[in-house]
Write a protein that holds these residues in place. Structure first.
Motif, PDB file in Angstrom:
ATOM      1  N   PHE B 129     -27.004  23.631  32.078  1.00  0.00           N
ATOM      2  CA  PHE B 129     -25.589  23.313  32.283  1.00  0.00           C
ATOM      3  C   PHE B 129     -25.009  22.626  31.060  1.00  0.00           C
ATOM      4  CE2 PHE B 129     -21.953  20.944  33.860  1.00  0.00           C
ATOM      5  CZ  PHE B 129     -21.300  21.938  34.541  1.00  0.00           C
ATOM      6  N   ASN B 130     -25.840  21.820  30.400  1.00  0.00           N
ATOM      7  CA  ASN B 130     -25.413  21.195  29.160  1.00  0.00           C
ATOM      8  C   ASN B 130     -25.106  22.263  28.115  1.00  0.00           C
ATOM      9  OD1 ASN B 130     -26.554  19.193  26.595  1.00  0.00           O
ATOM     10  ND2 ASN B 130     -25.004  18.536  28.018  1.00  0.00           N
ATOM     11  N   MET B 131     -25.880  23.344  28.150  1.00  0.00           N
ATOM     12  CA  MET B 131     -25.611  24.442  27.233  1.00  0.00           C
ATOM     13  C   MET B 131     -24.231  25.032  27.510  1.00  0.00           C
ATOM     14  SD  MET B 131     -27.836  27.827  26.579  1.00  0.00           S
ATOM     15  CE  MET B 131     -29.051  27.323  25.406  1.00  0.00           C
ATOM     16  N   PHE B 132     -23.895  25.151  28.795  1.00  0.00           N
ATOM     17  CA  PHE B 132     -22.555  25.643  29.152  1.00  0.00           C
ATOM     18  C   PHE B 132     -21.476  24.731  28.576  1.00  0.00           C
ATOM     19  CE2 PHE B 132     -19.086  25.005  32.231  1.00  0.00           C
ATOM     20  CZ  PHE B 132     -18.448  26.219  32.094  1.00  0.00           C
ATOM     21  N   VAL B 133     -21.676  23.419  28.679  1.00  0.00           N
ATOM     22  CA  VAL B 133     -20.673  22.484  28.160  1.00  0.00           C
ATOM     23  C   VAL B 133     -20.512  22.669  26.650  1.00  0.00           C
ATOM     24  CG1 VAL B 133     -20.124  20.065  27.825  1.00  0.00           C
ATOM     25  CG2 VAL B 133     -21.043  20.807  29.988  1.00  0.00           C
TER      26      VAL B 133
END
Lengths: 132, 494, 230
Positions: B129-133
């Motif tokens: 999810f951090n990658m999405f951010v």
């Protein structure tokens, strides 16, 4: 009255169909708007629809039958939080995703404003490069 | 204490502080990107030796262990892409010294730092999810940088990019939601360890959604409609960032997710098919281009296709070739775009015919452009040769002869249009539009930075082992899912 | 017409794909290991009773830093794209009504106070820095609507925004310096359910609230259609 409304809208009565169904529905409405609508602002609205659909899906993943919000300010909640509270992670994720959605919408609208300034129209079919 | 987190914290701090520097002296923000990326490169140089003995460094954030908190993974594979990104960013920020940015300049520099920051975050994070951010940080700043010139064309390109990009990242989020919904975890190593528990139908859907989401940034075929327009509309230093930073972060994310999370074998053919289609479409479309920027954009798509093929092959040699080619392509394309920017200074026209005979007017710049071009082509003695060779050998070894021959056909097409371009540039007839060209001697700093890249390309062409030894470590870590998972979940925590 | 039919056909396929995918995700079942860990440990580890805020600010605080950056980007990008295009935009035709003007005089301070309340109590109640900041910005929106000569000082907005962002990163770096992990909770946990508890959560939420408030105000100001010289 409010109690009746609450029972009606509680997930036990409506079931997963309403949540999953409306998230897919929102997604499809948004996709339809992006593909068919000619007005740039409507396309941006379509984008927001798609984002809302995904966010709704994400938040409904966290729900657990019969449990409450994960704010542990009551003694029984503090003692056995897992027994009474829903999964807090999707809520945190959706919070982030919503803010990101706002940012994208703001960027899109600013570009639409520039396009309107340059071409004097919001009709996508009258702007040469954007036809596809 | 030097920690990989500084690679993200420092640029972020600097980006936030740009307006304050502007209050002290109006010209100061121009030098902030250079200062920022000098520091990050220094941090990288300090960190890289630590990797030798340890495999990878996992840094937890907020003191919570990986499956529960977010961690940064500084392993050979990610670190190498971080290095590519920082080098291209540093080169571009040297170019910025003598570049008149679109107004408001201060905001331009902030966006410039943030797009690099987002890409660095994408290659370092260990949480999906951090990658999405970080993907969103990268792409939103790219939308803004595409549209920043405020003429009709760049606004159109920006809108197109925004529409495709945000649709893609929303689908990526959908994919993450499916994974979280069935596995209940977001850490990439943890997901990788549990992926067998996932319903195969859901897994397939998640892979498709993630592939679409990342494909937009990685310039994959049906989703790369934005590329030529954005390359044409954005300012020159930004274009070098698009091909050297944004696309590379996209391909990194694709490889990382497909190899480490999904466990690759069953989905290898997807990347092969999309890779070859992307390559052929890019190279063939480049044949018909008149505008040099569009030509380079399509060539960039072709190269990204080749890198996808390399990662789709699933083999050690091909993986080394893929990483090496990502590096070469980033440097060569950045060099070509910088050179092009200097060539066009004072001319204001970007089509081939207006630049006819530029080799006689600005000989040194054209020479640098040619070095980048020949490396992209993969001529022996240039570093691009070795990476292309490794990819082809890797594909032949894995019995993908058809794909290998198609990739060679793509390279042959590349020769045709690049030869035509060089013919124009070195033609003895000098175009009228070059009359008021600004002499190249006005851009000393940019030329200096570009010379450095060119020397690097030549040096790697003669002695590639220095780098390949190191890349091999990255390729090894990429292919060994179990090692990665073991080191994140079971220790090696700093 | 053919285009529309094609689109409908496509929508049916996409809808069928998505529906068949989502129904196989179990609804309302307990499944997450990570979520359970957060619920069990939020009070013990962070001192915050609101599990969502603990996740947002501490456990997944890095996401939130990214989120703040995204909003900052939106404000910056919007200002960059809309700079110098403002003079061509159309002007207001009608004056704001008396009710609007008088109401705003009363509601503006209330909005500021309420917004501050929301971000100060982020670790105790639903809310936090983002909603709080947006409420503050809505106060400024009322000002924009009620007094169309009103203009927030851009220099101030810029400085506040920058300082708040830098403070956030600095708080993270202090954690790195004191505890060895970025964004580490270097303050005491305090008694759960009290205003002064949960370590750095309230601190970060104050920073976020101020930052979001100034950013959204700047964003609204840039989107506003009036010019300063009417």
């Amino acid at each position: 009255m409010s109690e009746a409304l609450r029972t009606f809208f509680s997930p036990q009565i409506l079931g997963p169909e309403i949540f999953y169904g409306s998230s897919v529905g929102l997604f499809l409405i948004g996709l339809y708007m992006i593909l068919v609508k000619k007005n740039l602002v409507k396309i941006v609205i379509g984008l927001s629809f798609i984002e809302s659909g995904v966010n709704l899906f994400l938040i409904s993943l966290g729900y657990v039958w019969g449990k409450t919000a994960p704010i542990l300010n009551k003694p029984e909640l503090m003692k056995e939080p897992v027994k009474y509270a829903v999964d807090p992670v999707p809520q945190a994720l959706v919070l982030t995703a919503i803010v990101i959605g706002v940012a994208v919408t703001a960027m899109a609208l600013s570009i639409v404003i520039v396009l309107h300034d340059k071409y004097g129209t919001l009709d996508i079919s009258k702007i040469k490069e954007l036809k596809w | 204490m030097v920690s990989p987190i500084l690679l993200i914290a420092i640029p972020l701090f600097m980006a936030f502080s740009v307006p304050l520097w502007g209050l002290i002296w109006k010209k100061l923000p121009q030098y902030i990107p250079f200062a920022t990326f000098s520091i990050t490169i220094a941090v990288l140089v300090k960190l890289l030796p630590q990797l030798w003995g340890r495999g990878l460094i996992s840094v937890v954030i907020a003191g919570v262990k990986p499956p529960f908190g977010i961690n940064l993974v500084f392993g050979p594979f990610g670190a190498f892409f971080a290095l590519i990104i920082q080098i291209v960013a540093l080169a571009a920020s040297i170019y910025l010294f003598e570049y008149e940015p679109p107004e408001p300049a201060e905001k331009f520099y902030m966006l410039f730092i943030l797009v690099v920051l987002g890409a660095t975050g994408m290659v370092l994070t260990g949480d999906i999810f951090n990658m999405f951010v970080f993907l969103e940080i990268t792409s939103i700043s790219s939308y803004a940088l595409t549209a920043i010139k405020k003429d009709g064309h760049s606004a159109e390109a920006g809108f197109k990019y925004l529409l495709l990009g945000s649709l893609g990242s929303t689908l990526f989020l959908f994919g993450i939601a499916l994974i979280y919904g069935s596995l209940g975890t977001l850490n990439m190593a943890d997901i990788g360890a549990r992926i067998g528990d996932m319903n195969p139908k859901l897994l397939a859907a998640a892979v498709i959604l993630i592939l679409i989401g990342m494909g937009v940034e990685a310039e994959m075929l049906p989703l790369n409609g934005w590329v030529p327009d954005a390359y044409q509309a954005a300012p020159v230093p930004v274009v070098s960032i698009f091909s050297g930073v944004v696309a590379k972060a996209g391909i990194y994310a694709l490889a990382r997710i497909l190899y480490t999370i999904i466990g690759f074998e069953s989905y290898a053919s997807l990347l092969l098919i999309f890779g070859i289609l992307t390559l052929l479409a890019g190279e063939l479309a480049a044949l018909r281009q008149k505008d040099v920027r569009r030509l380079l954009a399509y060539s960039s798509i072709g190269q990204m296709g080749l890198i996808m093929l390399a990662f789709g092959t699933v083999g050690f040699t091909a993986a080394i070739g893929g990483i090496f080619h990502a590096f070469n392509h980033a440097l060569a394309k950045a060099l070509m775009f910088f050179a092009l920017g200097i060539m066009v200074a004072g001319v204001g026209k970007w089509d081939m015919d207006s630049l006819e005979g530029i080799g006689r007017v600005k000989p040194y710049t054209t020479l640098l452009f040619t070095i980048g071009l020949l490396s992209t082509l993969g001529l022996p003695m240039f570093s691009g040769f070795w990476s292309k060779l490794l990819i082809i050998i890797g594909m032949v070894n894995a019995k993908y002869t058809v794909y290998a021959s198609l990739a060679l056909f793509g390279s042959a097409v590349e020769v045709v249009y690049f030869a035509r371009l060089l013919g124009k540039f070195y033609s003895s007839k000098i175009s009228d539009s070059l009359k008021d060209a600004i002499p190249e001697s006005k851009k000393i700093f940019s030329l200096l930075g570009m010379t450095f890249i060119a020397i690097f390309i030549l040096a790697m062409g003669i002695y590639p082992d220095a780098l390949v030894k190191w890349i091999a470590q990255g390729a090894y870590m990429l292919l060994n899912k179990a090692t990665y998972i073991g080191m994140i979940i079971g220790g090696a925590i700093q | 017409m053919i285009r529309k039919l094609f689109v409908l056909f496509l929508l049916v396929i996409v809808g069928f794909f998505l529906a068949s995918v989502v129904v196989s995700v179990p609804f309302g079942a307990e499944k997450t290991i990570v979520g359970r860990y957060y619920l069990n440990n939020t009070i013990g580890e962070t001192g915050g009773v609101n599990a969502v805020t603990s996740i947002v600010v501490l456990y997944r605080g890095f996401d939130t830093l990214g989120e703040v950056t995204v909003l900052f980007l939106a404000a910056t990008g919007l200002a960059a794209i809309l700079a110098n295009t403002r003079e061509r935009r159309k002007k207001h035709k009608e004056k704001p009504s008396l009710i609007m003007r008088v109401g705003t005089d009363y509601l503006f301070p209330a909005a500021i106070v309420f917004g501050s309340y929301i971000f100060l109590h982020g670790h105790l109640t639903p809310g936090g820095g983002f909603p709080g900041g947006v409420v503050i910005a809505s106060g400024f929106l009322m000002l924009f609507l009620a007094q169309w000569h009103y203009k927030a000082d851009e220099l101030w907005l810029k400085v506040v925004e920058s300082l708040a962002g830098m403070t956030y990163v600095l708080i993270g770096l202090i954690g790195l310096w004191k505890l060895g992990t970025f964004l580490g909770n270097f303050l005491g946990k305090g008694t759960p359910n009290m205003l002064l508890s949960a370590g750095i959560i309230p601190l970060i939420y104050i920073v976020i609230g101020i930052k979001v408030g100034s950013e959204m105000t700047g964003l609204l100001q840039n989107l506003r259609e009036t010019t300063e010289n009417e």
